[in-house]
Write a protein that holds these residues in place. Structure first.
Motif, PDB file in Angstrom:
ATOM      1  N   THR A 147       0.732  -1.039   0.135  1.00 46.98           N
ATOM      2  CA  THR A 147      -0.081   0.006  -0.020  1.00 46.98           C
ATOM      3  C   THR A 147       0.922   1.220  -0.148  1.00 46.98           C
ATOM      4  O   THR A 147       0.417   2.208  -0.490  1.00 46.98           O
ATOM      5  CB  THR A 147      -1.212  -0.021   1.171  1.00 46.98           C
ATOM      6  OG1 THR A 147      -0.362   0.082   2.297  1.00 46.98           O
ATOM      7  CG2 THR A 147      -1.865  -1.069   1.128  1.00 46.98           C
ATOM      8  N   GLU A 148       2.193   1.232   0.583  1.00 45.19           N
ATOM      9  CA  GLU A 148       3.025   2.060   0.514  1.00 45.19           C
ATOM     10  C   GLU A 148       3.366   2.550  -1.156  1.00 45.19           C
ATOM     11  O   GLU A 148       3.393   3.770  -1.266  1.00 45.19           O
ATOM     12  CB  GLU A 148       4.397   1.948   1.447  1.00 45.19           C
ATOM     13  CG  GLU A 148       5.305   3.190   1.181  1.00 45.19           C
ATOM     14  CD  GLU A 148       6.618   2.857   2.383  1.00 45.19           C
ATOM     15  OE1 GLU A 148       7.324   3.705   2.151  1.00 45.19           O
ATOM     16  OE2 GLU A 148       6.538   1.870   2.659  1.00 45.19           O
TER      17      GLU A 148
ATOM     18  N   THR B 206       0.416   3.974  -2.500  1.00 45.41           N
ATOM     19  CA  THR B 206       0.351   5.632  -2.015  1.00 45.41           C
ATOM     20  C   THR B 206       1.175   6.533  -2.576  1.00 45.41           C
ATOM     21  O   THR B 206       0.881   7.887  -3.028  1.00 45.41           O
ATOM     22  CB  THR B 206       0.372   5.761  -0.572  1.00 45.41           C
ATOM     23  OG1 THR B 206      -0.400   4.962   0.301  1.00 45.41           O
ATOM     24  CG2 THR B 206       0.423   7.122   0.096  1.00 45.41           C
TER      25      THR B 206
ATOM     26  N   ARG C  81      -9.557  12.637  -0.447  1.00 41.62           N
ATOM     27  CA  ARG C  81      -8.836  11.982   0.434  1.00 41.62           C
ATOM     28  C   ARG C  81      -9.725  10.786   1.164  1.00 41.62           C
ATOM     29  O   ARG C  81      -9.196   9.912   1.021  1.00 41.62           O
ATOM     30  CB  ARG C  81      -8.102  12.818   1.501  1.00 41.62           C
ATOM     31  CG  ARG C  81      -7.145  13.745   0.971  1.00 41.62           C
ATOM     32  CD  ARG C  81      -6.452  14.389   2.324  1.00 41.62           C
ATOM     33  NE  ARG C  81      -7.433  15.468   2.992  1.00 41.62           N
ATOM     34  CZ  ARG C  81      -7.324  16.713   2.379  1.00 41.62           C
ATOM     35  NH1 ARG C  81      -6.638  17.176   1.576  1.00 41.62           N
ATOM     36  NH2 ARG C  81      -8.188  17.522   3.328  1.00 41.62           N
TER      37      ARG C  81
ATOM     38  N   ALA D  85      -8.957   6.751   0.505  1.00 47.22           N
ATOM     39  CA  ALA D  85      -8.710   6.227   2.011  1.00 47.22           C
ATOM     40  C   ALA D  85      -9.482   5.065   1.970  1.00 47.22           C
ATOM     41  O   ALA D  85      -9.315   3.919   2.484  1.00 47.22           O
ATOM     42  CB  ALA D  85      -8.634   7.206   3.198  1.00 47.22           C
TER      43      ALA D  85
ATOM     44  N   PHE E 261      -8.816   2.251  -0.169  1.00 51.77           N
ATOM     45  CA  PHE E 261      -7.384   1.386   0.276  1.00 51.77           C
ATOM     46  C   PHE E 261      -8.138   0.362   1.234  1.00 51.77           C
ATOM     47  O   PHE E 261      -7.597  -0.589   1.372  1.00 51.77           O
ATOM     48  CB  PHE E 261      -6.528   2.292   0.808  1.00 51.77           C
ATOM     49  CG  PHE E 261      -5.490   2.750  -0.044  1.00 51.77           C
ATOM     50  CD1 PHE E 261      -4.005   1.987  -0.128  1.00 51.77           C
ATOM     51  CD2 PHE E 261      -5.651   3.908  -0.928  1.00 51.77           C
ATOM     52  CE1 PHE E 261      -3.236   2.527  -1.136  1.00 51.77           C
ATOM     53  CE2 PHE E 261      -4.576   4.334  -1.911  1.00 51.77           C
ATOM     54  CZ  PHE E 261      -3.383   3.578  -1.868  1.00 51.77           C
TER      55      PHE E 261
ATOM     56  N   ILE F 210      -2.196   4.282   4.235  1.00 50.50           N
ATOM     57  CA  ILE F 210      -1.958   5.480   3.293  1.00 50.50           C
ATOM     58  C   ILE F 210      -0.932   6.308   3.973  1.00 50.50           C
ATOM     59  O   ILE F 210      -0.595   7.650   3.757  1.00 50.50           O
ATOM     60  CB  ILE F 210      -3.089   6.346   2.720  1.00 50.50           C
ATOM     61  CG1 ILE F 210      -4.039   6.309   3.965  1.00 50.50           C
ATOM     62  CG2 ILE F 210      -4.096   5.466   1.953  1.00 50.50           C
ATOM     63  CD1 ILE F 210      -5.299   7.655   3.859  1.00 50.50           C
TER      64      ILE F 210
ATOM     65  N   ARG G 256       1.184   9.334   2.521  1.00 50.82           N
ATOM     66  CA  ARG G 256       0.331  10.378   1.707  1.00 50.82           C
ATOM     67  C   ARG G 256       0.949  11.670   1.780  1.00 50.82           C
ATOM     68  O   ARG G 256       1.418  12.025   2.880  1.00 50.82           O
ATOM     69  CB  ARG G 256      -1.026  10.087   1.985  1.00 50.82           C
ATOM     70  CG  ARG G 256      -1.543  10.489   3.203  1.00 50.82           C
ATOM     71  CD  ARG G 256      -2.953  10.606   3.360  1.00 50.82           C
ATOM     72  NE  ARG G 256      -3.559  10.546   4.684  1.00 50.82           N
ATOM     73  CZ  ARG G 256      -3.671  12.129   5.135  1.00 50.82           C
ATOM     74  NH1 ARG G 256      -4.225  13.227   4.181  1.00 50.82           N
ATOM     75  NH2 ARG G 256      -4.316  12.163   6.410  1.00 50.82           N
TER      76      ARG G 256
END
Length: 165
Positions: A109-110, A113, A135, A139, A142, A160, A163
Protein backbone atom coordinates in the motif's frame (compact mmCIF):
# COMPACT_ATOMS: atom_id res chain seq x y z
CA UNK A 1 -6.93 -10.39 -28.83
CA UNK A 2 -8.92 -13.12 -27.06
CA UNK A 3 -7.53 -16.53 -27.93
CA UNK A 4 -4.29 -15.13 -29.31
CA UNK A 5 -0.90 -15.97 -27.82
CA UNK A 6 1.05 -12.87 -26.85
CA UNK A 7 4.83 -13.30 -27.00
CA UNK A 8 7.16 -11.47 -24.64
CA UNK A 9 10.90 -11.91 -24.42
CA UNK A 10 10.39 -13.16 -20.85
CA UNK A 11 6.76 -14.23 -20.75
CA UNK A 12 3.90 -15.54 -22.84
CA UNK A 13 0.22 -15.33 -22.10
CA UNK A 14 -2.69 -17.26 -23.54
CA UNK A 15 -6.15 -16.21 -22.40
CA UNK A 16 -7.70 -18.99 -20.37
CA UNK A 17 -11.10 -19.60 -18.86
CA UNK A 18 -11.46 -17.40 -15.80
CA UNK A 19 -8.75 -14.95 -16.85
CA UNK A 20 -9.59 -11.76 -18.70
CA UNK A 21 -6.86 -9.91 -20.54
CA UNK A 22 -7.46 -6.31 -21.49
CA UNK A 23 -5.32 -4.19 -23.76
CA UNK A 24 -4.95 -0.44 -23.60
CA UNK A 25 -2.78 1.86 -25.68
CA UNK A 26 0.16 3.33 -23.78
CA UNK A 27 2.66 5.95 -24.82
CA UNK A 28 6.00 4.50 -25.98
CA UNK A 29 7.88 6.76 -23.56
CA UNK A 30 5.74 5.76 -20.56
CA UNK A 31 7.71 4.17 -17.72
CA UNK A 32 7.97 0.40 -17.66
CA UNK A 33 7.92 0.36 -13.86
CA UNK A 34 5.14 2.10 -11.97
CA UNK A 35 5.17 1.93 -8.19
CA UNK A 36 7.61 -0.96 -8.28
CA UNK A 37 5.35 -3.01 -10.58
CA UNK A 38 6.62 -3.97 -14.01
CA UNK A 39 4.07 -3.06 -16.66
CA UNK A 40 4.04 -5.88 -19.21
CA UNK A 41 3.96 -4.67 -22.80
CA UNK A 42 3.71 -6.18 -26.20
CA UNK A 43 4.64 -4.62 -29.52
CA UNK A 44 2.46 -5.70 -32.39
CA UNK A 45 2.68 -4.04 -35.77
CA UNK A 46 4.66 -1.18 -34.17
CA UNK A 47 1.88 -0.47 -31.66
CA UNK A 48 2.49 -0.52 -27.91
CA UNK A 49 -0.07 -2.33 -25.75
CA UNK A 50 -0.28 -2.76 -22.00
CA UNK A 51 -1.65 -6.10 -20.84
CA UNK A 52 -3.42 -6.26 -17.48
CA UNK A 53 -4.98 -9.26 -15.80
CA UNK A 54 -8.16 -8.27 -13.99
CA UNK A 55 -8.25 -9.06 -10.25
CA UNK A 56 -9.97 -12.36 -9.50
CA UNK A 57 -11.45 -11.32 -6.13
CA UNK A 58 -15.20 -11.08 -6.72
CA UNK A 59 -15.69 -8.19 -4.26
CA UNK A 60 -12.96 -6.20 -6.02
CA UNK A 61 -14.26 -7.01 -9.50
CA UNK A 62 -17.72 -5.70 -8.57
CA UNK A 63 -16.55 -2.63 -6.62
CA UNK A 64 -16.98 0.90 -8.02
CA UNK A 65 -13.61 2.42 -7.11
CA UNK A 66 -13.51 6.16 -6.36
CA UNK A 67 -17.24 6.44 -7.06
CA UNK A 68 -17.65 9.72 -5.16
CA UNK A 69 -14.86 11.29 -7.22
CA UNK A 70 -16.38 10.15 -10.52
CA UNK A 71 -19.72 11.64 -9.43
CA UNK A 72 -18.17 15.04 -8.63
CA UNK A 73 -17.40 17.22 -11.67
CA UNK A 74 -14.55 18.88 -9.76
CA UNK A 75 -12.45 15.78 -10.33
CA UNK A 76 -11.57 15.13 -13.99
CA UNK A 77 -12.58 11.59 -14.97
CA UNK A 78 -9.36 10.92 -16.88
CA UNK A 79 -7.27 11.64 -13.77
CA UNK A 80 -9.67 9.77 -11.46
CA UNK A 81 -9.30 6.85 -13.88
CA UNK A 82 -5.56 6.87 -13.20
CA UNK A 83 -6.32 6.66 -9.49
CA UNK A 84 -8.62 3.73 -10.11
CA UNK A 85 -5.83 2.07 -12.11
CA UNK A 86 -3.48 2.51 -9.13
CA UNK A 87 -5.96 0.73 -6.87
CA UNK A 88 -6.47 -2.08 -9.38
CA UNK A 89 -2.69 -2.55 -9.70
CA UNK A 90 -2.57 -2.75 -5.90
CA UNK A 91 -5.16 -5.54 -6.06
CA UNK A 92 -3.16 -7.33 -8.76
CA UNK A 93 -0.02 -7.11 -6.61
CA UNK A 94 -1.85 -8.45 -3.56
CA UNK A 95 -3.14 -11.38 -5.60
CA UNK A 96 0.29 -12.05 -7.10
CA UNK A 97 2.40 -11.61 -3.96
CA UNK A 98 -0.12 -12.80 -1.35
CA UNK A 99 1.21 -10.78 1.59
CA UNK A 100 1.34 -13.05 4.66
CA UNK A 101 0.76 -10.30 7.22
CA UNK A 102 -0.07 -6.64 7.73
CA UNK A 103 3.56 -5.55 7.49
CA UNK A 104 3.82 -7.05 4.00
CA UNK A 105 0.48 -5.51 3.01
CA UNK A 106 1.65 -2.08 4.20
CA UNK A 107 4.69 -2.34 1.91
CA UNK A 108 2.35 -2.80 -1.05
CA UNK A 109 0.00 0.00 0.00
CA UNK A 110 2.97 2.31 0.52
CA UNK A 111 3.96 1.89 -3.13
CA UNK A 112 0.38 2.61 -4.25
CA UNK A 113 0.23 5.65 -1.97
CA UNK A 114 3.40 6.99 -3.60
CA UNK A 115 1.69 6.66 -6.97
CA UNK A 116 -1.22 8.76 -5.66
CA UNK A 117 1.31 11.31 -4.38
CA UNK A 118 2.65 11.62 -7.93
CA UNK A 119 -0.90 11.86 -9.31
CA UNK A 120 -1.55 15.01 -7.26
CA UNK A 121 0.34 17.06 -9.88
CA UNK A 122 -1.99 15.78 -12.61
CA UNK A 123 -5.02 16.78 -10.57
CA UNK A 124 -3.55 20.27 -10.13
CA UNK A 125 -2.72 20.57 -13.84
CA UNK A 126 -6.38 19.75 -14.57
CA UNK A 127 -7.62 22.46 -12.18
CA UNK A 128 -8.40 20.10 -9.32
CA UNK A 129 -6.66 18.66 -6.27
CA UNK A 130 -6.80 15.79 -3.84
CA UNK A 131 -8.81 17.54 -1.15
CA UNK A 132 -11.05 16.32 1.67
CA UNK A 133 -13.64 14.46 -0.42
CA UNK A 134 -10.93 12.84 -2.54
CA UNK A 135 -8.80 11.92 0.49
CA UNK A 136 -11.77 10.20 2.08
CA UNK A 137 -12.71 8.33 -1.11
CA UNK A 138 -9.13 7.16 -1.66
CA UNK A 139 -8.64 6.13 1.98
CA UNK A 140 -11.96 4.24 1.98
CA UNK A 141 -10.95 2.32 -1.13
CA UNK A 142 -7.53 1.44 0.32
CA UNK A 143 -9.35 0.04 3.36
CA UNK A 144 -11.87 -1.73 1.10
CA UNK A 145 -8.99 -3.43 -0.75
CA UNK A 146 -7.32 -4.50 2.49
CA UNK A 147 -10.60 -5.85 3.83
CA UNK A 148 -11.49 -7.65 0.58
CA UNK A 149 -8.21 -9.55 0.79
CA UNK A 150 -8.66 -10.60 4.41
CA UNK A 151 -6.98 -7.72 6.23
CA UNK A 152 -10.03 -6.14 7.88
CA UNK A 153 -7.88 -5.37 10.93
CA UNK A 154 -5.64 -3.07 8.86
CA UNK A 155 -5.30 0.46 10.19
CA UNK A 156 -6.79 2.84 7.60
CA UNK A 157 -4.22 5.55 8.36
CA UNK A 158 -1.33 3.10 8.15
CA UNK A 159 -2.51 1.94 4.72
CA UNK A 160 -1.89 5.46 3.37
CA UNK A 161 0.75 6.57 5.86
CA UNK A 162 3.04 7.95 3.15
CA UNK A 163 0.41 10.25 1.69
CA UNK A 164 1.25 13.83 0.84
CA UNK A 165 -2.35 14.87 0.20
Amino acid sequence: MIGKTLAYPYMSAQPQKGIRLTAERVAPDQADVVGGVVQHRITELSTEWEIAVAPTNRQVAEHAFLKAMYEDEYFPDHVVGKGKAILLRLCERIEAERPPDLAALYVLTEAATEEFNALEAEFEAAGSEIETCAREAIAEDFWFVASAYGFAEADAEELIAGREW
